[in-house]
Design a protein around this motif. Structure first.
Motif, short mmCIF file in Angstrom:
data_model
loop_
_atom_site.label_atom_id
_atom_site.label_comp_id
_atom_site.label_asym_id
_atom_site.label_seq_id
_atom_site.Cartn_x
_atom_site.Cartn_y
_atom_site.Cartn_z
N UNK A 114 -10.84 58.77 0.94
CA UNK A 114 -10.76 57.37 0.52
C UNK A 114 -9.32 56.97 0.25
N UNK A 115 -9.04 55.68 0.37
CA UNK A 115 -7.70 55.21 0.08
C UNK A 115 -7.76 53.94 -0.75
N UNK A 116 -6.66 53.62 -1.39
CA UNK A 116 -6.53 52.39 -2.16
C UNK A 116 -7.56 52.26 -3.26
N UNK A 117 -8.22 51.10 -3.30
CA UNK A 117 -9.16 50.80 -4.38
C UNK A 117 -10.38 51.72 -4.31
N UNK A 118 -10.74 52.17 -3.12
CA UNK A 118 -11.87 53.08 -2.97
C UNK A 118 -11.58 54.41 -3.66
N UNK A 119 -10.37 54.92 -3.52
CA UNK A 119 -9.98 56.16 -4.17
C UNK A 119 -10.00 56.00 -5.69
N UNK A 120 -9.56 54.86 -6.17
CA UNK A 120 -9.55 54.60 -7.61
C UNK A 120 -10.99 54.55 -8.14
N UNK A 121 -11.88 53.96 -7.40
CA UNK A 121 -13.29 53.91 -7.80
C UNK A 121 -13.89 55.31 -7.89
N UNK A 122 -13.57 56.15 -6.90
CA UNK A 122 -14.07 57.53 -6.90
C UNK A 122 -13.52 58.28 -8.11
N UNK A 123 -12.22 58.12 -8.38
CA UNK A 123 -11.59 58.79 -9.52
C UNK A 123 -12.24 58.37 -10.83
N UNK A 124 -12.45 57.06 -11.00
CA UNK A 124 -13.08 56.57 -12.22
C UNK A 124 -14.50 57.07 -12.37
N UNK A 125 -15.23 57.16 -11.26
CA UNK A 125 -16.60 57.67 -11.29
C UNK A 125 -16.62 59.14 -11.71
#
Length: 193
Positions: A114-125
């Motif tokens: 994932x990249x960008x906002x998708x990566x951030x969502x995964x990290x937060x999850x």
């Protein structure tokens, strides 16, 4: 000088007196541990390698304390230094065993990262799921996956009865994490841990 005082000296001291104190207090015990239990007798230059590993462990300790990654000890300082030195030795052994891969011959990635906002969502999850596990599981998984400590050290550091108990608790924590993601637990044949 107590371990807490040495840690505070490493954190607060502008000079290197605390580093010298840690070096003097823990060098010989760590070298005995490495030569006696970690580095095999047939290894060339065992004593020199042990000194190098202890020095690397001391540097890592100082860097972790001064950067704020290590603010308090969950075990004795000698246990921490021994574990770091042992992990450095294992890393050296893995590096020596690994074949030199030709990057042009490696397969394509199976999943696009994932990249960008998708990566951030995964990290937060992932952070949310780990918080839900509770502090005991978080510590256990961090010691195993991030610090890459062996089971005996994890048991000692986190206060488990023995290595088998720590390993069993890790399996329970991973099962809880898998359930929170809706993933079925692995079968015995494909779970290496």
């Amino acid at each position: 000088m107590s371990d807490e005082a040495l840690l505070a000296g490493l954190r607060d001291s502008g000079d290197d007196a605390a580093i010298h104190a840690v070096y003097r207090k823990y060098r010989d015990p760590c070298l005995r541990f490495l030569v006696g239990r970690i580095i095999p007798p047939e290894a060339p230059n065992r004593q020199d390698l042990a000194v190098e590993l202890f020095t690397e462990a001391l540097i890592i300790l100082v860097e972790n304390v001064r950067s704020g990654r290590l603010t308090e000890l969950t075990a004795r300082l000698d246990t921490y230094l021994n574990a770091v030195a042992r992990n450095r030795y294992r890393k050296l052994q893995r590096r020596n065993r690994e074949p030199n891969w030709d990057p042009d011959r490696l397969p394509e990635a199976l999943v696009e990262p994932p990249n960008g906002s998708e990566a951030e969502e995964v990290r937060q999850e992932v952070h949310r799921k780990m918080r839900e596990l509770g502090p005991r599981c978080r510590q256990l998984l961090a010691h195993f996956y991030f610090l890459q400590l062996d089971w005996a050290t994890i048991a000692e550091v986190l206060g488990y009865k023995n290595a088998a108990s720590a390993k069993t608790n890790k399996a329970k924590c991973m099962a809880r994490l898998r359930v929170s993601y809706g993933v079925s637990p692995p079968t015995k044949s494909n779970d290496p841990n």
